[in-house]
Structures are given as C-alpha cells and as structure tokens.
Design a protein around this motif. Sequence first.
Motif, PDB file in Angstrom:
ATOM      1  N   ILE A 113       1.414  -5.337  -0.785  1.00 54.30           N
ATOM      2  CA  ILE A 113       0.225  -4.491  -0.717  1.00 54.30           C
ATOM      3  C   ILE A 113       0.621  -3.088  -1.144  1.00 54.30           C
ATOM      4  CG2 ILE A 113      -1.477  -3.428   0.823  1.00 54.30           C
ATOM      5  CD1 ILE A 113      -1.274  -6.008   2.508  1.00 54.30           C
ATOM      6  N   GLU A 114      -0.065  -2.599  -2.133  1.00 58.88           N
ATOM      7  CA  GLU A 114       0.137  -1.227  -2.584  1.00 58.88           C
ATOM      8  C   GLU A 114      -1.091  -0.431  -2.173  1.00 58.88           C
ATOM      9  OE1 GLU A 114       1.457   1.151  -6.633  1.00 58.88           O
ATOM     10  OE2 GLU A 114       1.303  -1.030  -6.639  1.00 58.88           O
ATOM     11  N   ALA A 115      -0.877   0.756  -1.616  1.00 61.63           N
ATOM     12  CA  ALA A 115      -2.001   1.530  -1.105  1.00 61.63           C
ATOM     13  C   ALA A 115      -1.707   3.021  -1.197  1.00 61.63           C
ATOM     14  CB  ALA A 115      -2.290   1.142   0.346  1.00 61.63           C
ATOM     15  N   PHE A 116      -2.739   3.795  -0.954  1.00 58.51           N
ATOM     16  CA  PHE A 116      -2.652   5.252  -0.910  1.00 58.51           C
ATOM     17  C   PHE A 116      -3.166   5.692   0.447  1.00 58.51           C
ATOM     18  CE2 PHE A 116      -3.245   3.785  -5.195  1.00 58.51           C
ATOM     19  CZ  PHE A 116      -2.197   4.419  -5.869  1.00 58.51           C
ATOM     20  N   ILE A 117      -2.399   6.511   1.125  1.00 59.51           N
ATOM     21  CA  ILE A 117      -2.781   6.971   2.455  1.00 59.51           C
ATOM     22  C   ILE A 117      -2.904   8.488   2.421  1.00 59.51           C
ATOM     23  CG2 ILE A 117      -2.190   7.064   4.901  1.00 59.51           C
ATOM     24  CD1 ILE A 117      -0.432   4.587   4.451  1.00 59.51           C
ATOM     25  N   ASP A 118      -4.111   8.979   2.696  1.00 60.19           N
ATOM     26  CA  ASP A 118      -4.314  10.414   2.867  1.00 60.19           C
ATOM     27  C   ASP A 118      -3.999  10.735   4.315  1.00 60.19           C
ATOM     28  OD1 ASP A 118      -5.162  11.103   0.234  1.00 60.19           O
ATOM     29  OD2 ASP A 118      -7.063  10.100   0.668  1.00 60.19           O
TER      30      ASP A 118
ATOM     31  N   ARG B 121       4.038   0.973  -0.478  1.00 62.91           N
ATOM     32  CA  ARG B 121       4.065  -0.458  -0.769  1.00 62.91           C
ATOM     33  C   ARG B 121       4.643  -1.158   0.450  1.00 62.91           C
ATOM     34  NH1 ARG B 121       7.217  -2.146  -5.920  1.00 62.91           N
ATOM     35  NH2 ARG B 121       8.857  -1.269  -4.669  1.00 62.91           N
ATOM     36  N   VAL B 122       3.905  -2.133   0.958  1.00 63.53           N
ATOM     37  CA  VAL B 122       4.331  -2.891   2.138  1.00 63.53           C
ATOM     38  C   VAL B 122       4.169  -4.384   1.850  1.00 63.53           C
ATOM     39  CG1 VAL B 122       3.858  -1.073   3.828  1.00 63.53           C
ATOM     40  CG2 VAL B 122       2.032  -2.646   3.170  1.00 63.53           C
ATOM     41  N   ARG B 123       4.836  -5.202   2.651  1.00 61.40           N
ATOM     42  CA  ARG B 123       4.836  -6.646   2.388  1.00 61.40           C
ATOM     43  C   ARG B 123       3.532  -7.335   2.774  1.00 61.40           C
ATOM     44  NH1 ARG B 123       8.018  -5.645   6.538  1.00 61.40           N
ATOM     45  NH2 ARG B 123       7.541  -6.566   8.543  1.00 61.40           N
TER      46      ARG B 123
ATOM     47  N   ALA C   9       2.480  -5.062   8.154  1.00 65.82           N
ATOM     48  CA  ALA C   9       3.391  -3.964   7.835  1.00 65.82           C
ATOM     49  C   ALA C   9       2.607  -2.669   7.579  1.00 65.82           C
ATOM     50  CB  ALA C   9       4.261  -4.316   6.639  1.00 65.82           C
ATOM     51  N   LEU C  10       1.434  -2.787   6.963  1.00 62.74           N
ATOM     52  CA  LEU C  10       0.584  -1.612   6.759  1.00 62.74           C
ATOM     53  C   LEU C  10       0.144  -1.049   8.107  1.00 62.74           C
ATOM     54  CD1 LEU C  10      -1.008   0.377   5.021  1.00 62.74           C
ATOM     55  CD2 LEU C  10      -2.814  -1.353   4.841  1.00 62.74           C
TER      56      LEU C  10
ATOM     57  N   THR D  23      -5.666   9.532   9.264  1.00 62.84           N
ATOM     58  CA  THR D  23      -5.344   8.914   7.975  1.00 62.84           C
ATOM     59  C   THR D  23      -6.594   8.316   7.355  1.00 62.84           C
ATOM     60  OG1 THR D  23      -4.848   6.767   8.950  1.00 62.84           O
ATOM     61  CG2 THR D  23      -2.988   8.292   8.697  1.00 62.84           C
ATOM     62  N   SER D  24      -6.546   8.154   6.054  1.00 60.26           N
ATOM     63  CA  SER D  24      -7.567   7.415   5.311  1.00 60.26           C
ATOM     64  C   SER D  24      -6.820   6.592   4.271  1.00 60.26           C
ATOM     65  CB  SER D  24      -8.547   8.374   4.638  1.00 60.26           C
ATOM     66  OG  SER D  24      -9.483   7.645   3.863  1.00 60.26           O
ATOM     67  N   THR D  25      -6.994   5.280   4.335  1.00 57.33           N
ATOM     68  CA  THR D  25      -6.216   4.390   3.481  1.00 57.33           C
ATOM     69  C   THR D  25      -7.081   3.723   2.431  1.00 57.33           C
ATOM     70  OG1 THR D  25      -4.780   3.908   5.366  1.00 57.33           O
ATOM     71  CG2 THR D  25      -4.668   2.377   3.512  1.00 57.33           C
ATOM     72  N   THR D  26      -6.580   3.712   1.197  1.00 57.04           N
ATOM     73  CA  THR D  26      -7.229   3.024   0.085  1.00 57.04           C
ATOM     74  C   THR D  26      -6.228   2.013  -0.459  1.00 57.04           C
ATOM     75  OG1 THR D  26      -8.449   5.042  -0.474  1.00 57.04           O
ATOM     76  CG2 THR D  26      -8.325   3.309  -2.159  1.00 57.04           C
ATOM     77  N   ILE D  27      -6.624   0.747  -0.499  1.00 59.29           N
ATOM     78  CA  ILE D  27      -5.751  -0.305  -0.993  1.00 59.29           C
ATOM     79  C   ILE D  27      -5.986  -0.495  -2.495  1.00 59.29           C
ATOM     80  CG2 ILE D  27      -5.205  -2.774  -0.860  1.00 59.29           C
ATOM     81  CD1 ILE D  27      -5.892  -2.595   2.139  1.00 59.29           C
ATOM     82  N   ALA D  28      -4.899  -0.527  -3.258  1.00 56.24           N
ATOM     83  CA  ALA D  28      -4.988  -0.741  -4.695  1.00 56.24           C
ATOM     84  C   ALA D  28      -5.283  -2.203  -4.979  1.00 56.24           C
ATOM     85  CB  ALA D  28      -3.683  -0.328  -5.369  1.00 56.24           C
ATOM     86  N   LEU D  29      -6.278  -2.470  -5.790  1.00 52.38           N
ATOM     87  CA  LEU D  29      -6.643  -3.846  -6.144  1.00 52.38           C
ATOM     88  C   LEU D  29      -5.830  -4.361  -7.339  1.00 52.38           C
ATOM     89  CD1 LEU D  29     -10.506  -3.658  -5.683  1.00 52.38           C
ATOM     90  CD2 LEU D  29      -8.785  -4.549  -4.094  1.00 52.38           C
ATOM     91  N   ARG D  30      -5.542  -3.521  -8.292  1.00 48.08           N
ATOM     92  CA  ARG D  30      -4.729  -3.894  -9.450  1.00 48.08           C
ATOM     93  C   ARG D  30      -4.170  -2.658 -10.097  1.00 48.08           C
ATOM     94  NH1 ARG D  30     -10.026  -5.835 -11.745  1.00 48.08           N
ATOM     95  NH2 ARG D  30     -10.899  -3.974 -12.660  1.00 48.08           N
TER      96      ARG D  30
END
Length: 139
Positions: free
Chosen positions: A65-70, A109-111, A115-116, A132-139
Amino acid sequence: MDDLDDRILGILLEDGRASFSAIGRAVGLSTNAAAARVRRLESTGVIAGYRAVLGVDEPIRNDAIEAFIDVRLRSERDSDAFLSWARALASVMDAAHVTGPFDYHLHIRVRDMAALDALLRTLKKDGGVEQTSTTIALR
C-alpha cells in the motif's frame, strides 16, 4: 516492534550493509544491543533477507500500500525533530514540510492495512502528531 526497530529498519533499507556499530550510533544503542535487535528482526521474519540492487530502483510490490499522509503536529512538538524522526521510519519514503493546514506531507509504503493502521498510531503516540489525513494511491 517499536520505534527503535522502525529506525533500525530505515537504516538497513538505506544501507543493508550498515555495521552494528553504525546502527547503534544512529539509534543510541550499544553495538551489542543493535546486533541483538537486528538478529531478533531477522529471526522473527521482519527482515527476510538482504540483496544487492543493480542500478535500478526497487519495484513496489503489487500488494503493498502506497499512501500520502498529511500530518499536523502538536504545538509542543519540535518540527525539525519530527522530520528527522519520521524520515528514520522504515515505511516513510519521503517527508516534506508544507504550507497550509498541515505541517508535513509524508509519502509512505506499507505491506497492508494493518501496517498502515500501526503507522498512524505510531505517528500519534510517539511522533507528537495531533491530526492526520491519509490518501491511498490507487496507481
């Protein structure tokens, strides 16, 4: 796993050949204590092995899982100290100090989702993070 383990994993991700003494100095442990932690991470399967990377970036696993956390810090949290702390976490790929309602933008990036969740809890518990505010990358 705790904050020290995350920091050790971050060091080993950057340099899989880092010596136990270098790891110990970086995280505030003796050489023997750092070696014991690395060996425990290996024996429990957190570290599955080491490998050489030949001139290419490591691909992101399909199931990662790849994401962006503010991140908004608590008022008493030192901003520079947070940046150093966050960059040492194994799952943090990049961290940027930003303008706007949040203080930092983390690329992680987490497994898996567990893990997130653990990372978000660590940010709040140990990192001095208020929101926090999390956005998960779809691609």
